[in-house]
Design a protein around this motif. Structure first.
Motif, PDB file in Angstrom:
ATOM      1  N   VAL A 155      38.850  35.536  50.046  1.00 49.44           N
ATOM      2  CA  VAL A 155      38.851  34.136  50.496  1.00 49.44           C
ATOM      3  C   VAL A 155      40.185  33.496  50.073  1.00 49.44           C
ATOM      4  N   THR A 156      41.129  33.434  50.978  1.00 46.36           N
ATOM      5  CA  THR A 156      41.168  33.786  52.390  1.00 46.36           C
ATOM      6  C   THR A 156      41.591  35.255  52.573  1.00 46.36           C
ATOM      7  N   VAL A 157      41.690  35.683  53.872  1.00 49.95           N
ATOM      8  CA  VAL A 157      42.057  37.062  54.177  1.00 49.95           C
ATOM      9  C   VAL A 157      43.549  37.119  54.498  1.00 49.95           C
ATOM     10  N   ASN A 158      44.301  37.676  53.574  1.00 51.45           N
ATOM     11  CA  ASN A 158      45.762  37.699  53.675  1.00 51.45           C
ATOM     12  C   ASN A 158      46.244  38.410  54.937  1.00 51.45           C
ATOM     13  N   LEU A 159      45.849  39.674  55.102  1.00 49.57           N
ATOM     14  CA  LEU A 159      46.422  40.503  56.154  1.00 49.57           C
ATOM     15  C   LEU A 159      45.897  40.160  57.549  1.00 49.57           C
ATOM     16  N   ALA A 160      44.937  39.268  57.632  1.00 47.21           N
ATOM     17  CA  ALA A 160      44.518  38.760  58.933  1.00 47.21           C
ATOM     18  C   ALA A 160      45.294  37.505  59.315  1.00 47.21           C
ATOM     19  N   GLY A 161      46.189  37.077  58.421  1.00 54.98           N
ATOM     20  CA  GLY A 161      46.975  35.879  58.689  1.00 54.98           C
ATOM     21  C   GLY A 161      46.579  34.698  57.828  1.00 54.98           C
ATOM     22  N   GLY A 162      45.968  34.964  56.657  1.00 52.25           N
ATOM     23  CA  GLY A 162      45.514  33.874  55.803  1.00 52.25           C
ATOM     24  C   GLY A 162      44.279  33.188  56.334  1.00 52.25           C
ATOM     25  N   GLN A 163      43.377  33.972  56.935  1.00 50.28           N
ATOM     26  CA  GLN A 163      42.204  33.398  57.624  1.00 50.28           C
ATOM     27  C   GLN A 163      41.047  33.150  56.658  1.00 50.28           C
ATOM     28  N   PRO A 164      40.358  32.018  56.813  1.00 50.45           N
ATOM     29  CA  PRO A 164      39.278  31.662  55.893  1.00 50.45           C
ATOM     30  C   PRO A 164      37.931  32.255  56.264  1.00 50.45           C
ATOM     31  N   VAL A 165      37.015  32.141  55.300  1.00 50.35           N
ATOM     32  CA  VAL A 165      35.619  32.545  55.458  1.00 50.35           C
ATOM     33  C   VAL A 165      34.770  31.284  55.365  1.00 50.35           C
ATOM     34  N   SER A 166      33.810  31.149  56.247  1.00 55.01           N
ATOM     35  CA  SER A 166      32.981  29.942  56.249  1.00 55.01           C
ATOM     36  C   SER A 166      31.971  29.970  55.106  1.00 55.01           C
ATOM     37  N   MET A 167      31.525  28.790  54.710  1.00 53.31           N
ATOM     38  CA  MET A 167      30.491  28.713  53.680  1.00 53.31           C
ATOM     39  C   MET A 167      29.201  29.339  54.182  1.00 53.31           C
ATOM     40  N   ASP A 168      28.907  29.128  55.435  1.00 57.13           N
ATOM     41  CA  ASP A 168      27.692  29.706  56.016  1.00 57.13           C
ATOM     42  C   ASP A 168      27.732  31.228  55.937  1.00 57.13           C
ATOM     43  N   ASN A 169      28.909  31.821  56.185  1.00 60.97           N
ATOM     44  CA  ASN A 169      29.042  33.270  56.124  1.00 60.97           C
ATOM     45  C   ASN A 169      28.929  33.772  54.686  1.00 60.97           C
ATOM     46  N   LEU A 170      29.561  33.074  53.748  1.00 60.39           N
ATOM     47  CA  LEU A 170      29.461  33.468  52.342  1.00 60.39           C
ATOM     48  C   LEU A 170      28.009  33.444  51.880  1.00 60.39           C
ATOM     49  N   ARG A 171      27.297  32.445  52.294  1.00 56.44           N
ATOM     50  CA  ARG A 171      25.885  32.315  51.926  1.00 56.44           C
ATOM     51  C   ARG A 171      25.072  33.473  52.499  1.00 56.44           C
ATOM     52  N   ALA A 172      25.367  33.822  53.750  1.00 53.28           N
ATOM     53  CA  ALA A 172      24.623  34.905  54.407  1.00 53.28           C
ATOM     54  C   ALA A 172      24.941  36.264  53.786  1.00 53.28           C
ATOM     55  N   VAL A 173      26.200  36.482  53.434  1.00 49.85           N
ATOM     56  CA  VAL A 173      26.581  37.740  52.782  1.00 49.85           C
ATOM     57  C   VAL A 173      25.843  37.886  51.451  1.00 49.85           C
ATOM     58  N   LYS A 174      25.821  36.822  50.681  1.00 49.39           N
ATOM     59  CA  LYS A 174      25.132  36.871  49.391  1.00 49.39           C
ATOM     60  C   LYS A 174      23.642  37.160  49.578  1.00 49.39           C
ATOM     61  N   ARG A 175      23.034  36.526  50.574  1.00 47.69           N
ATOM     62  CA  ARG A 175      21.604  36.730  50.827  1.00 47.69           C
ATOM     63  C   ARG A 175      21.316  38.188  51.197  1.00 47.69           C
ATOM     64  N   LEU A 176      22.167  38.747  52.079  1.00 52.46           N
ATOM     65  CA  LEU A 176      21.980  40.137  52.496  1.00 52.46           C
ATOM     66  C   LEU A 176      22.172  41.098  51.325  1.00 52.46           C
ATOM     67  N   CYS A 177      23.193  40.864  50.535  1.00 50.90           N
ATOM     68  CA  CYS A 177      23.470  41.765  49.409  1.00 50.90           C
ATOM     69  C   CYS A 177      22.382  41.671  48.339  1.00 50.90           C
TER      70      CYS A 177
END
Length: 459
Positions: free
Chosen positions: A184-206
């Protein structure tokens, strides 16, 4: 341009002269450096956009803190301050200081990875993947497909593709995935961010599969800014509040303090697990130093603690993102291909489109970085096939879809006038792009080759 860009939220107190060189001098310098911008000397560069790592201009408050360094071998009061600040803004229970971010990556990889395991992540980063592979893991890219296309303009190109993650869990088993690495963020994609909704979903799945989530938190404040800007429910929240919630969806993080902590050296590893902290405290003594300094002087820990506090100021981060957009807007107006949308720490030239007459095996991004220096004295960085390295099993190049040149903006260092010069140089180079020939690699180290490889022009 009609857009209004925020003025610098600081005033200049100390200045440093920069080098002004001739084209003839630069031709000699870049040839002696093997056409690798990493091998140039800093006093050969006019505007240095190689990296934002450790190139920050520290504040008067941070410099004042440097004079309060407690250089005790154990139990430094500066460590206590840093620990308090990390807990307040990031929320993690434990912190282990390291000399910089890759020190934290080394500890995490050694502590958590066993040979034959898999570490999924939202696009690789060079040193991160190297540590994972050296400890026997295989990196698996689980970023959304849009991240690999420079021209798709969506707000959160750094997001984890949950279907890809679930598919990997089904294929190899959760017990062979020590943690999911989320940048957070993704350097090699161009400094692209991750949404809060996605972070929440990743944590739930893991959590459902008993897998830890570890953030690469290097540019987490930039990510928090994008969440505030792009997720409507966070528009009224402070950067500090957003950052704290982001971190609540991780079990720990690695941090290169040389970016969003606003210092010139330092990093840390964080975690909530008591047992993992105990093991990290034992291992850090071997590679870094005592658990209460880990390779850092007390004064450096004090500067980092104060930098973390300054980093969540909205006016600071708003201006920082604005500088990236200012440069990007000029390049777009000139028809120069860049990664869209613009990230938080750099503008990425799409070298594959810029030099579309060169095949990837002639290193278009490396060539473009060398030519930009020759044109103007502006130093940038290749982020393409050279950075991607080689496949450990086949020995062939990794061939990423993104072949980029990173124009990285140091924090609180350059003005808009400097960025004007960078834009004009890119425009001049773009006009004569068809005259540019590719390069061949004449020296290649086994690891992290982009740092020290050497090249020569074809033809």
């Amino acid at each position: 341009m009609d857009t209004i860009y925020a003025a610098e939220p600081y005033k200049i107190k100390v200045v440093e002269p920069i080098a002004v060189t001739t084209r003839e001098q630069r031709a000699q310098f870049i040839a002696e450096a093997g056409y690798n911008t990493f091998l140039l000397r800093s006093d050969q560069c006019y505007i240095d956009l190689l990296t934002d790592s450790g190139t920050t201009a520290m504040s008067d408050n941070q410099w004042a803190g440097m004079m309060l360094g407690d250089e005790a071998y154990a139990g430094s009061r500066n460590f206590i301050h840093l620990q308090e600040v990390v807990r307040r803004y990031y929320g993690f229970k434990h912190i282990v200081p390291t000399h910089q971010g890759r020190g934290a990556e080394n500890l995490l990889s050694r502590l958590c990875i066993k040979p034959g395991e898999y570490v999924p992540g939202n696009m690789y980063f060079t040193t991160t993947r190297a540590h994972q592979e050296l400890n026997g893991a295989k990196f698996v890219d689980i970023i959304v497909d849009e991240a690999h296309d420079s021209q798709i303009d969506v707000p959160f190109k750094g997001n984890v593709d949950l279907a890809k993650l679930q598919r990997l869990i089904d294929e190899v088993g959760a017990d062979r995935i020590p943690y999911v690495c989320v940048a957070v963020t993704v350097n090699l994609a161009g400094g692209q961010p991750v949404s809060m909704d996605n972070l929440r979903a990743v944590k739930r799945l893991c959590e459902a599969h008993g897998i830890q989530v570890m953030f690469d938190a290097t540019r987490c404040v930039e990510n928090a800014y994008f969440i505030k800007e792009r997720e409507p429910e966070y528009a009224g929240r402070t950067i500090a509040e957003i950052l704290k919630e982001m971190m609540s969806y991780a079990d720990g993080c690695t941090m290169s303090g040389k970016k969003d902590c606003l210092v010139n050296i330092g990093g840390f590893l964080c975690m909530n697990d008591d047992h993992l902290y105990q093991r990290a405290s034992e291992l850090v003594v071997l590679f870094e130093g005592m658990p209460s300094y880990g390779g850092l002087a007390g004064r450096d820990m004090e500067a980092m603690a104060r930098g973390i506090e300054e980093s969540v100021d909205y006016h600071y981060i708003h201006h920082r993102i604005g500088q990236c957009r200012y440069l990007a807007d000029q390049l777009v107006a000139a028809g120069i291909p860049i990664v869209r949308p613009v990230g938080g720490h750099a503008v990425f030239l799409d070298a594959r489109a810029f030099l579309d007459h060169l095949p990837q095996d002639e290193f278009p991004a490396q060539t473009l970085a060398a030519q930009l220096y020759l044109e103007s004295g502006v130093r940038s960085m290749e982020r393409g096939i050279v950075s991607a390295g080689r496949n450990q099993e086949t020995g062939d190049h990794h061939r990423p879809k993104l072949e980029l040149v990173r124009l990285t903006i140091p924090r609180r260092v350059y003005t808009y006038a400097h960025l004007d010069i960078v834009a004009r140089a890119c425009e001049a180079l773009y006009r004569r792009r068809r005259d540019i020939k590719g390069m061949r690699m004449v020296y290649e180290p086994k690891l992290l080759r982009f740092f020290t490889s050497r090249f020569e022009p074809l033809g």
